[in-house]
Scaffold this motif. Structure first.
Motif, PDB file in Angstrom:
ATOM      1  N   ASN A 189      29.278  42.788  34.979  1.00 33.92           N
ATOM      2  CA  ASN A 189      29.236  42.545  33.534  1.00 33.92           C
ATOM      3  C   ASN A 189      30.638  42.331  32.965  1.00 33.92           C
ATOM      4  N   ALA A 190      31.606  43.118  33.472  1.00 31.69           N
ATOM      5  CA  ALA A 190      32.994  42.970  33.002  1.00 31.69           C
ATOM      6  C   ALA A 190      33.541  41.594  33.365  1.00 31.69           C
ATOM      7  N   LEU A 191      33.241  41.116  34.581  1.00 32.91           N
ATOM      8  CA  LEU A 191      33.725  39.785  35.001  1.00 32.91           C
ATOM      9  C   LEU A 191      33.106  38.675  34.152  1.00 32.91           C
TER      10      LEU A 191
ATOM     11  N   PRO B  32      37.701  43.737  40.346  1.00 35.26           N
ATOM     12  CA  PRO B  32      36.595  43.687  39.374  1.00 35.26           C
ATOM     13  C   PRO B  32      36.441  44.976  38.577  1.00 35.26           C
ATOM     14  N   ALA B  33      36.755  46.128  39.195  1.00 35.49           N
ATOM     15  CA  ALA B  33      36.654  47.407  38.481  1.00 35.49           C
ATOM     16  C   ALA B  33      37.731  47.518  37.399  1.00 35.49           C
TER      17      ALA B  33
ATOM     18  N   GLN C  71      33.240  36.962  41.034  1.00 33.95           N
ATOM     19  CA  GLN C  71      31.819  37.314  40.983  1.00 33.95           C
ATOM     20  C   GLN C  71      31.142  37.062  42.331  1.00 33.95           C
ATOM     21  N   GLU C  72      31.506  35.940  42.963  1.00 34.95           N
ATOM     22  CA  GLU C  72      30.934  35.619  44.289  1.00 34.95           C
ATOM     23  C   GLU C  72      31.349  36.661  45.329  1.00 34.95           C
TER      24      GLU C  72
ATOM     25  N   THR D  26      42.802  41.796  47.687  1.00 39.67           N
ATOM     26  CA  THR D  26      44.035  41.552  46.924  1.00 39.67           C
ATOM     27  C   THR D  26      43.829  42.113  45.519  1.00 39.67           C
ATOM     28  N   THR D  27      44.730  42.989  45.090  1.00 36.67           N
ATOM     29  CA  THR D  27      44.536  43.689  43.821  1.00 36.67           C
ATOM     30  C   THR D  27      45.131  42.920  42.642  1.00 36.67           C
ATOM     31  N   LEU D  28      44.700  43.307  41.460  1.00 36.02           N
ATOM     32  CA  LEU D  28      45.271  42.745  40.221  1.00 36.02           C
ATOM     33  C   LEU D  28      46.766  43.069  40.160  1.00 36.02           C
TER      34      LEU D  28
END
Length: 635
Positions: free
Chosen positions: A138-140, A373-374, A8-9, A410-412
């Motif tokens: 909102n998702a996070l 985050p997306a 979020q930060e 860095t991606t998921l």
């Protein structure tokens, strides 16, 4: 959970940087500048208006000039209708609900067109995209709140590395025709996964084919809806098209970037238009508009009878629109129930038409280019996630250097590959490149596991041609020139076309003009691309093949291929500075676009201070592919 607090930060830092750069671009920009930057359509003409949900008005507009300019106006984006007579005060905000070719529909947050809209000189301005950031934030927050719950939190804990993924050993493996052994293994890993499976697809290995077959098998075995998402509209379009061609009932949320009849037919708008009850809806909408128009004819100074009449007309219009909404909802629900696969962009997965849908399986394609985050927007809608992509190619675009440095780039996918190697299947057979072109990339990025399919392993432009060349410009005096934030190398650009002209001459006896090989000329630097494009026009011997030659940046070629690829490395300096050439994942993309011939042109003195490029030059020497530019300098 600290994991989501940190994300979020980082998202907040990225939002601030994105806003700052958008404001810098638009604050003092004229309408012509904004149009050139792809942020504005001007001038436009209004082609149609109609009532829509919630007493809003939907306006269809067409840009009437400058139709060749690329633009960023897309489905779901916030935009504003403005009048250039007084652009500061004559503005009405809304959301783009459809865009295709030179037309778009914008739903304005008002129930009628403003008076100034009748005076012409109208345009559409793209607004800063707060919506995507809101959806990600909102998702996070939701992921953070669900992460501690036993049932809903299990998938989140797997994806954040706190729990191990589970695979059902009793799932019977399937054998699918047309798939190689590693593609087959990937499909079976997906079928057996309870929560997570990862398909690692290096260039040319048939990742899309594998995913389509896996999704088709899942849909057949299990009568539950599947959500398929990707970061870009182009990637969503490709999968939607392939899944539909494989016989699945696909519903494309949003509107396609590639405007083709086949793709448009998959959208909710198109499917709704074909429903028999749409005739009634059109009639009712027209009726509601007529009532509203009658109500608006009353002027402000009128008595009780007129006021009552006006209210009655508005009430009647509202009642009709409620009827329209409930009928539209019925049709939407019917179409949703029939669909086997819903496809959308990551943020589009939360579009109001599908916002409340839940899925057993969520597939994220091109996950190597997806901002984490997306990804959480679609992830939270499923019980099982399939990540597909290649974390050894381009990473997502992050505008804030600070956010990127602290981990937003860095991606998921990268995190899950590292945390859960047992969930990963590497697709090992590639169908694009000659073995010599593939070899260095395979050694550096894919543990030397890639192999070329027999149909491409030895394919050449013509007999005795060399599929790989490194042409060394060291000592030729081809010096780089700083161009603002970019770099050019004019002499190297001229040399690229000298070399290419010679190759074209060698190819002419072997090919008819219509069958001539496709050619990409690539550079990591935008200014060098500009220079290359200018120089190409002055090479008369290359003009007959102009439609076969594409000159562009590395990023624009992700996912594409050409028969011949030239890479102009551009950097040449006494300090051995290579700038963002040090992003070797970007160079992996460039080097793996070529099918039959790869020509890399650069200064070994500058490049070889970096281990990756030193290794490549050694590899070229080992394949008898090293040449000095001096050999080509003598006329």
């Amino acid at each position: 959970m600290d994991y989501f607090k940190k994300l979020q930060e980082l998202l907040k830092i990225e939002l601030e940087e994105d806003k700052r750069s958008y404001q810098a671009l638009t604050e003092h920009a004229s309408v012509n500048d904004r149009r050139a930057d792809g942020l504005t359509w001007y001038p436009i003409a209004i082609r149609d208006t109609e009532m829509t949900r919630g007493d809003y008005i939907s306006v269809e507009v067409e840009r009437t000039t400058h139709k060749d300019l690329p633009h960023q106006l897309r489905f779901g984006a916030s935009a504003t209708l403005f009048s250039n007579h007084d652009p500061k005060s004559n503005r009405e905000e809304g959301t783009i609900t459809w865009q295709g070719g030179d037309r778009l529909r914008i739903t304005l947050r008002t129930d009628e067109l403003p008076e100034w809209a009748r005076d012409g000189k109208l345009g559409i301005d793209l607004l800063f995209d707060d919506n995507s950031y809101d959806e990600m934030a909102n998702a996070l927050k939701l992921a953070e709140s669900l992460s501690e719950k036993r049932e809903e939190g299990r998938l989140i804990q797997v994806l954040t590395g706190q729990q191990k993924p589970v695979f059902d050993k009793d799932v019977h493996p399937v054998t699918l025709p047309g798939l190689n052994s590693s593609q087959q293994e990937a499909v079976n890993r997906i079928l057996a996964a309870d929560d997570l499976a990862i398909v690692h697809g290096p260039p040319g290995t048939g990742k899309t084919t594998t995913l389509v077959q896996a999704i088709k098998t899942l849909a057949k075995n299990d009568n539950r809806k599947i959500l398929v998402v990707a970061p870009s509209n182009a990637a969503v379009d490709l999968l939607s098209d392939k899944l539909s061609s494989a016989g699945l009932n696909v519903l494309r949320v949003g509107n396609p970037a590639r405007v083709s009849e086949r793709l448009s037919a998959l959208t909710l708008d198109s499917k709704m238009a074909g429903h028999p009850q749409m005739k009634d809806i059109k009639r009712l909408k027209k009726q509601a508009s007529e009532f509203k128009n009658m109500a608006h004819k009353y002027k402000r100074n009128f008595g009780k009878a007129e006021r009552d009449q006006r209210k009655a007309l508005f009430d009647e219009a509202r009642n009709i629109m409620k009827q329209v909404e409930s009928t539209e909802q019925y049709i939407t629900d019917y179409l949703m129930n029939k669909a086997q696969v819903i496809t959308a962009t990551l943020v589009g997965a939360n579009h109001y038409t599908v916002k409340n849908l839940r899925y057993h399986t969520v597939v994220i394609d091109e996950a190597g280019q997806a901002l984490e985050p997306a990804c959480w927007i679609p992830v939270l809608k499923g019980r099982k996630v399939i990540l597909a992509g290649d974390h050894c190619q381009l990473s997502p675009t992050v505008k804030s250097e600070e956010a990127a440095r602290k981990g937003l780039s860095t991606t998921l996918l990268e995190k899950c590959v590292k945390a859960h190697p047992e969930a990963v299947v590497l697709l090992e057979e590639q169908y694009r490149m000659h073995t010599a072109i593939m070899g260095y990339s395979s050694a550096v990025f894919y543990e030397d596991k890639l192999r070329a399919h027999q149909s491409v392993a030895g394919h050449l432009l013509y007999q005795d041609d060399t599929p790989l060349n490194f042409v060394d410009t060291a000592g030729c005096g081809f010096e780089e020139v700083a161009e603002g934030t970019s770099t050019t190398n004019p002499e190297e650009a001229a040399f690229v076309f000298k070399h290419l002209a010679q190759l074209v001459s060698d190819l002419q006896p072997h090919y008819r003009e219509q069958d001539f090989p496709t050619i990409a000329v690539i550079s990591p630097y935008k200014q060098q691309i500009q220079l290359l494009r200018e120089q190409l026009t002055s090479h008369t011997e290359l003009q007959p093949y102009a439609d076969k030659i594409t000159v562009n940046t590395i990023d624009s070629f992700q996912g594409q291929e050409r028969d011949i690829v030239y890479i102009s490395m551009t950097r040449s300096n006494a300090d051995s500075k290579i700038g963002f050439l040090s992003d070797i994942r970007r160079m992996n993309v460039a080097m793996t676009r070529a099918r039959k011939k790869l020509v890399v042109i650069g200064d070994s003195g500058t490049l070889s201070q970096d281990a990756f490029y030193a290794g490549f030059i050694t590899y070229a020497e080992g394949h008898d592919a090293y040449k000095s530019a001096w050999e080509f300098m003598v006329d």
